[in-house]
Write an enzyme that holds these catalytic residues in place. Structure first.
Site, PDB file in Angstrom:
ATOM      1  N   GLU A  67       1.514   0.316 -11.190  1.00  0.00           N
ATOM      2  CA  GLU A  67       1.942   1.537 -11.843  1.00  0.00           C
ATOM      3  C   GLU A  67       0.929   2.561 -11.605  1.00  0.00           C
ATOM      4  OE1 GLU A  67       4.696   2.173 -13.268  1.00  0.00           O
ATOM      5  OE2 GLU A  67       5.541   0.285 -12.834  1.00  0.00           O
ATOM      6  N   ASP A  75       2.382  -0.902  -4.437  1.00  0.00           N
ATOM      7  CA  ASP A  75       2.027  -2.362  -4.209  1.00  0.00           C
ATOM      8  C   ASP A  75       0.777  -2.355  -3.421  1.00  0.00           C
ATOM      9  OD1 ASP A  75       4.455  -3.212  -5.488  1.00  0.00           O
ATOM     10  OD2 ASP A  75       5.331  -3.955  -3.640  1.00  0.00           O
TER      11      ASP A  75
HETATM   12 ZN   LIG Z   1       6.920   1.277  -8.984  1.00  0.00          ZN
END
Ligand SMILES: [Zn+2]
Length: 421
Positions: free
Chosen positions: A272, A363
């Site tokens: 996030e 990621d």
């Molecule tokens: Zn995401």
């Protein structure tokens, strides 16, 4: 419009049936790369859940098309407008406002059975629904009151701007809409969300320590870490950031904290944070600003074209028979909102593509700031617990998936783990 509607339905039915077939084809065995982490029963539960939702989605699609036709070509909106004109008279502002409210209420009632079926039948059958009837009724009442308190003044302001600011009304309306959107970014997490859920400061000291260290490492300041009682309504898990500047906060669903280990929670949070680091949120908001400006400029032009109304089954309020007192602003707004999704759907592969690119970037950021293996493990757990399919149809993914399929995300992270090790 009929041709676009047909094309729309055709593509959506085709994509959904492809997805149903892809999931059914792989139901018998767990994909090799997940064989060690996901059991056959969990895999089949995910397949059944996915197919149940898609099947119901098809029914909902047909229903939505019928409602759209009912409002437009079959004369629903025209009749409602005519009736309100006869009851209220050609009163500027009042009659158009009444039209917007009546339309919203009727549409809400039409959609009610669908949402009830989703929650109390489909989610219930797969054990996700934690909603009780009293809670549902309370939610319903609260959200209606909140929408009225916010929506009616906003609609009145927009109608007034359309009427009072001449041919540049769409630019003024855009300005007002942007100001409202920014205001909501601040008000939603601090005022509205707490009406529906309890937000408590994160208690777990060791997790707090871990998360605080991660945020310090990433140079990120949030106003607080909160745990939300998502389990009151659903077993689905999530974590998110809300707000802007000083109002920024991190929210964990209690369901997420129950399902993941602390290192996995840290990795999810790092993902996030990646969205923030890459400015995805700001880019998304800027994109929305540009799109709404284009949409309002288009509406500014369409609203003056008689064929826009007659072509969609509505008789415009002509100045000749109403003394010019009632403009067509509310009609134009409603027709536009009804028809635009038919066209914008064809842009969805572009939007989805951009969103998936952002997910890969987040990621990669998470892998650099936390542990890629933890994020992989967390993803597998979340896919399993949310009963998300691991075997989607590639074309369906292109149109609808805001996140890349689990296998692709995990493969990329695996490559990163190897590169790092
Ligand atoms: Zn995401």
């Amino acid at each position: 419009m009929s041709a676009v509607l047909l094309a729309n339905l055709g593509v959506k039915f085709w994509l959904a049936s492809r997805q149903i077939r892809a999931v059914a084809r792989h139901r018998a065995s767990v994909p090799a790369e997940f064989a060690g982490t996901i059991g056959l029963d969990a895999h089949q539960r995910a397949a059944d859940y996915t197919v149940a939702k898609l099947r119901f989605g098809l029914l909902d699609l047909a229903l939505g098309a019928a409602v759209l036709l009912g409002w437009t070509l079959l004369g629903g909106l025209d009749a409602l407008n005519g009736w309100l004109l006869s009851v209220l008279g050609p009163r500027p502002l009042l009659q158009p406002l009444a039209l917007l409210i009546a339309f919203t209420v009727i549409n809400g009632l039409i959609e009610l059975p669908t949402s009830l079926y989703q929650t109390f039948v489909i989610e219930q059958r797969f054990g996700f629904n934690k909603m009780t009837w009293p809670l549902w009724l309370g939610d319903m009442l609260k959200s209606t009151l909140v929408s009225l308190a916010i929506g009616v003044p906003l609609a009145a302001l927009v109608l007034w701007l359309m009427q009072a600011t001449g041919e540049w009304w769409w630019l003024w309306t855009w300005g007002a809409w942007m100001a409202f959107s920014l205001l909501m970014l601040v008000i939603y997490p601090t005022v509205i969300a707490p009406l529906f859920n309890r937000f408590e400061p994160l208690q777990d000291e060791s997790l707090k320590e871990r998360v605080t260290q991660l945020m310090a490492r990433c140079g990120f300041a949030a106003k607080g870490l909160f745990v939300m009682d998502g389990s009151r309504r659903s077993a689905h898990a999530n974590a998110y950031f809300t707000g802007f500047g000083a109002a920024k906060r991190v929210v964990f669903f209690d369901t997420l904290l129950n399902q993941l280990t602390p290192p996995e929670v840290e990795a999810v949070l790092a993902h996030e944070l990646g969205h923030f680091k890459h400015r995805h949120i700001v880019k998304r908001i800027a994109g929305m600003f540009v799109m709404s400006l284009a949409a309002l400029a288009l509406l500014g032009w369409l609203a003056n074209q008689p064929w826009f109304y007659t072509g969609l089954g509505v008789t415009p309020n002509l100045p000749a028979n109403l003394g010019g007192a009632v403009p067509n602003h509310a009609l134009a707004l409603l027709l536009f909102m009804l028809v635009v999704p038919l066209f914008s759907f064809f842009l969805s592969p572009l939007m989805a593509q951009l969103s998936r690119k952002h997910e890969f970037e987040a990621d990669a950021y998470a892998a650099s700031q936390a542990n890629a293996q933890d994020l992989s493990n967390a993803l597998v757990k979340l896919y399993k617990d949310n009963a998300s399919t691991l075997t989607p149809d590639p074309l369906y993914v292109r149109f609808y998936y805001s996140h890349p399929p689990a296998s692709e995300r995990i493969a990329r992270m695996g490559a990163q783990v190897q590169a790092a090790g």
